[in-house]
Scaffold this motif. Structure first.
Motif, PDB file in Angstrom:
ATOM      1  N   GLY A  57      35.971  87.207  17.081  1.00 40.12           N
ATOM      2  CA  GLY A  57      35.567  88.137  18.128  1.00 40.12           C
ATOM      3  C   GLY A  57      35.944  89.583  17.864  1.00 40.12           C
ATOM      4  N   ARG A  58      36.325  89.899  16.660  1.00 35.42           N
ATOM      5  CA  ARG A  58      36.700  91.273  16.315  1.00 35.42           C
ATOM      6  C   ARG A  58      35.530  92.014  15.719  1.00 35.42           C
ATOM      7  NH1 ARG A  58      42.815  90.278  14.113  1.00 35.42           N
ATOM      8  NH2 ARG A  58      43.428  89.043  15.886  1.00 35.42           N
ATOM      9  N   ARG A  59      35.805  93.209  15.235  1.00 35.32           N
ATOM     10  CA  ARG A  59      34.745  94.022  14.648  1.00 35.32           C
ATOM     11  C   ARG A  59      34.137  93.333  13.423  1.00 35.32           C
ATOM     12  NH1 ARG A  59      38.920  98.365  11.974  1.00 35.32           N
ATOM     13  NH2 ARG A  59      40.227  96.712  11.296  1.00 35.32           N
ATOM     14  N   PRO A  60      32.957  93.782  12.992  1.00 38.15           N
ATOM     15  CA  PRO A  60      32.292  93.149  11.845  1.00 38.15           C
ATOM     16  C   PRO A  60      33.162  93.181  10.591  1.00 38.15           C
ATOM     17  CG  PRO A  60      30.792  94.639  12.974  1.00 38.15           C
ATOM     18  CD  PRO A  60      32.155  94.839  13.583  1.00 38.15           C
ATOM     19  N   VAL A  61      33.059  92.121   9.813  1.00 40.11           N
ATOM     20  CA  VAL A  61      33.803  92.017   8.552  1.00 40.11           C
ATOM     21  C   VAL A  61      32.979  92.706   7.469  1.00 40.11           C
ATOM     22  CG1 VAL A  61      34.754  90.427   6.851  1.00 40.11           C
ATOM     23  CG2 VAL A  61      34.881  89.864   9.288  1.00 40.11           C
ATOM     24  N   PRO A  62      33.565  93.651   6.733  1.00 38.69           N
ATOM     25  CA  PRO A  62      32.819  94.375   5.684  1.00 38.69           C
ATOM     26  C   PRO A  62      32.322  93.439   4.581  1.00 38.69           C
ATOM     27  CG  PRO A  62      34.962  95.395   6.099  1.00 38.69           C
ATOM     28  CD  PRO A  62      34.948  94.101   6.831  1.00 38.69           C
ATOM     29  N   PRO A  63      31.397  93.923   3.743  1.00 41.04           N
ATOM     30  CA  PRO A  63      30.932  93.123   2.602  1.00 41.04           C
ATOM     31  C   PRO A  63      32.080  92.816   1.636  1.00 41.04           C
ATOM     32  CG  PRO A  63      29.503  95.026   2.968  1.00 41.04           C
ATOM     33  CD  PRO A  63      30.690  95.194   3.853  1.00 41.04           C
ATOM     34  N   VAL A  64      31.921  91.756   0.860  1.00 40.50           N
ATOM     35  CA  VAL A  64      32.972  91.290  -0.054  1.00 40.50           C
ATOM     36  C   VAL A  64      33.453  92.378  -1.017  1.00 40.50           C
ATOM     37  CG1 VAL A  64      33.492  89.652  -1.910  1.00 40.50           C
ATOM     38  CG2 VAL A  64      32.349  88.863   0.161  1.00 40.50           C
ATOM     39  N   PRO A  65      32.572  93.183  -1.638  1.00 35.65           N
ATOM     40  CA  PRO A  65      33.096  94.214  -2.543  1.00 35.65           C
ATOM     41  C   PRO A  65      34.064  95.179  -1.837  1.00 35.65           C
ATOM     42  CG  PRO A  65      30.766  93.934  -2.922  1.00 35.65           C
ATOM     43  CD  PRO A  65      31.101  93.131  -1.696  1.00 35.65           C
ATOM     44  N   ARG A  66      33.758  95.539  -0.600  1.00 36.75           N
ATOM     45  CA  ARG A  66      34.650  96.431   0.137  1.00 36.75           C
ATOM     46  C   ARG A  66      35.971  95.725   0.458  1.00 36.75           C
ATOM     47  NH1 ARG A  66      32.211  98.856   5.239  1.00 36.75           N
ATOM     48  NH2 ARG A  66      30.565  99.279   3.765  1.00 36.75           N
ATOM     49  N   LEU A  67      35.910  94.440   0.790  1.00 38.85           N
ATOM     50  CA  LEU A  67      37.133  93.679   1.042  1.00 38.85           C
ATOM     51  C   LEU A  67      38.010  93.637  -0.209  1.00 38.85           C
ATOM     52  CD1 LEU A  67      35.740  90.645   3.079  1.00 38.85           C
ATOM     53  CD2 LEU A  67      37.130  92.544   3.956  1.00 38.85           C
ATOM     54  N   LYS A  68      37.381  93.433  -1.362  1.00 40.46           N
ATOM     55  CA  LYS A  68      38.151  93.380  -2.610  1.00 40.46           C
ATOM     56  C   LYS A  68      38.773  94.735  -2.930  1.00 40.46           C
ATOM     57  CE  LYS A  68      35.983  89.404  -4.753  1.00 40.46           C
ATOM     58  NZ  LYS A  68      35.306  88.863  -5.927  1.00 40.46           N
TER      59      LYS A  68
ATOM     60  N   GLN B 124      39.764  96.886  -0.652  1.00 38.77           N
ATOM     61  CA  GLN B 124      40.889  96.996   0.282  1.00 38.77           C
ATOM     62  C   GLN B 124      42.080  96.194  -0.226  1.00 38.77           C
ATOM     63  OE1 GLN B 124      39.194  95.704   3.996  1.00 38.77           O
ATOM     64  NE2 GLN B 124      38.354  97.722   4.471  1.00 38.77           N
ATOM     65  N   ALA B 125      41.821  94.992  -0.754  1.00 40.42           N
ATOM     66  CA  ALA B 125      42.902  94.163  -1.287  1.00 40.42           C
ATOM     67  C   ALA B 125      43.545  94.834  -2.503  1.00 40.42           C
ATOM     68  CB  ALA B 125      42.377  92.783  -1.657  1.00 40.42           C
ATOM     69  N   ALA B 126      42.745  95.487  -3.338  1.00 42.90           N
ATOM     70  CA  ALA B 126      43.287  96.189  -4.507  1.00 42.90           C
ATOM     71  C   ALA B 126      44.195  97.339  -4.063  1.00 42.90           C
ATOM     72  CB  ALA B 126      42.154  96.709  -5.391  1.00 42.90           C
TER      73      ALA B 126
ATOM     74  N   ALA C 275      48.138  97.782  -4.797  1.00 45.72           N
ATOM     75  CA  ALA C 275      48.678  99.001  -5.405  1.00 45.72           C
ATOM     76  C   ALA C 275      49.839  99.553  -4.573  1.00 45.72           C
ATOM     77  CB  ALA C 275      47.579 100.055  -5.546  1.00 45.72           C
ATOM     78  N   ARG C 276      49.697  99.500  -3.239  1.00 46.73           N
ATOM     79  CA  ARG C 276      50.801  99.962  -2.378  1.00 46.73           C
ATOM     80  C   ARG C 276      52.033  99.095  -2.549  1.00 46.73           C
ATOM     81  NH1 ARG C 276      47.587  99.895   2.650  1.00 46.73           N
ATOM     82  NH2 ARG C 276      45.791 100.961   1.852  1.00 46.73           N
TER      83      ARG C 276
ATOM     84  N   ALA D 156      47.070  89.390  -2.757  1.00 52.06           N
ATOM     85  CA  ALA D 156      46.550  90.537  -2.007  1.00 52.06           C
ATOM     86  C   ALA D 156      45.344  90.127  -1.157  1.00 52.06           C
ATOM     87  CB  ALA D 156      46.169  91.668  -2.960  1.00 52.06           C
ATOM     88  N   LEU D 157      44.471  89.292  -1.694  1.00 55.99           N
ATOM     89  CA  LEU D 157      43.323  88.809  -0.934  1.00 55.99           C
ATOM     90  C   LEU D 157      43.772  87.983   0.272  1.00 55.99           C
ATOM     91  CD1 LEU D 157      40.978  87.779  -3.882  1.00 55.99           C
ATOM     92  CD2 LEU D 157      40.683  89.745  -2.349  1.00 55.99           C
ATOM     93  N   GLU D 158      44.744  87.124   0.061  1.00 57.75           N
ATOM     94  CA  GLU D 158      45.263  86.296   1.161  1.00 57.75           C
ATOM     95  C   GLU D 158      45.946  87.162   2.220  1.00 57.75           C
ATOM     96  OE1 GLU D 158      44.684  83.092   1.685  1.00 57.75           O
ATOM     97  OE2 GLU D 158      43.643  82.824  -0.216  1.00 57.75           O
ATOM     98  N   ALA D 159      46.714  88.156   1.784  1.00 55.71           N
ATOM     99  CA  ALA D 159      47.392  89.054   2.728  1.00 55.71           C
ATOM    100  C   ALA D 159      46.360  89.845   3.540  1.00 55.71           C
ATOM    101  CB  ALA D 159      48.324  90.005   1.976  1.00 55.71           C
TER     102      ALA D 159
END
Length: 152
Positions: free
Chosen positions: A7-18, A20-22, A26-27, A40-43
């Motif tokens: 019920g949250r906002r739309p989930v971005p496309p997979v490349p954008r998710l990857k 974000q995980a990268a 890095a942080r 990182a993907l799981e987090a």
């Protein structure tokens, strides 16, 4: 075509998710913490409210907003005037011109048609810019579209 998780906002496309995980990874490295790409993907999935990466990925947007079809969709396709055959959409992106979509498909059946040369018959994958009706702008000299997809 957007999808939401819990019920949250739309989930971005997979490349954008990857991406974000990268950045998350890095942080973590900048703080001196070890984090693998899969961690990182799981987090990221947990941060976005999904139980795991596979669930988050399944709920991600499958193509650009407003696209007439999405990745993994099965369609009927005519290539170079062939009879319609089943095909799977591999990728959908914005085309080079407004109102067009760059689509890559994989044929799931063999093709037959009077306009197909041996080179065209041997192709398993095809990429073309199509309009909102699923018809490519590229055409044969006879006026037949290079690719025509039958959309839902």
């Amino acid at each position: 075509m957007t999808t939401e998780h819990a019920g949250r906002r739309p989930v971005p496309p997979v490349p954008r998710l990857k991406d974000q995980a990268a950045r998350l990874r890095a942080r973590a490295h900048a703080r001196g913490e070890e984090m693998s790409a899969s961690q990182a993907l799981e987090a990221l999935a947990r941060l976005m409210g999904a139980p795991d990466w596979n669930t988050l990925r399944a709920s991600a947007v499958k193509g650009p907003e407003g696209a007439p079809l999405e990745a993994e969709e099965k369609v009927w396709a005519r290539y170079m005037g062939s009879d319609p055959v089943r095909a799977k959409v591999l990728r959908v992106a914005l085309g080079e011109k407004p109102g067009l979509w760059r689509v890559q498909i994989q044929f799931l059946e063999s093709r037959e048609g009077k306009n197909l040369s041996p080179v065209h018959l041997s192709r398993e994958r095809v990429q073309a810019d199509v309009d909102g009706a699923g018809v490519s702008v590229g055409r044969l000299s006879s006026g037949i579209p290079h690719l025509a997809l039958e959309l839902r």
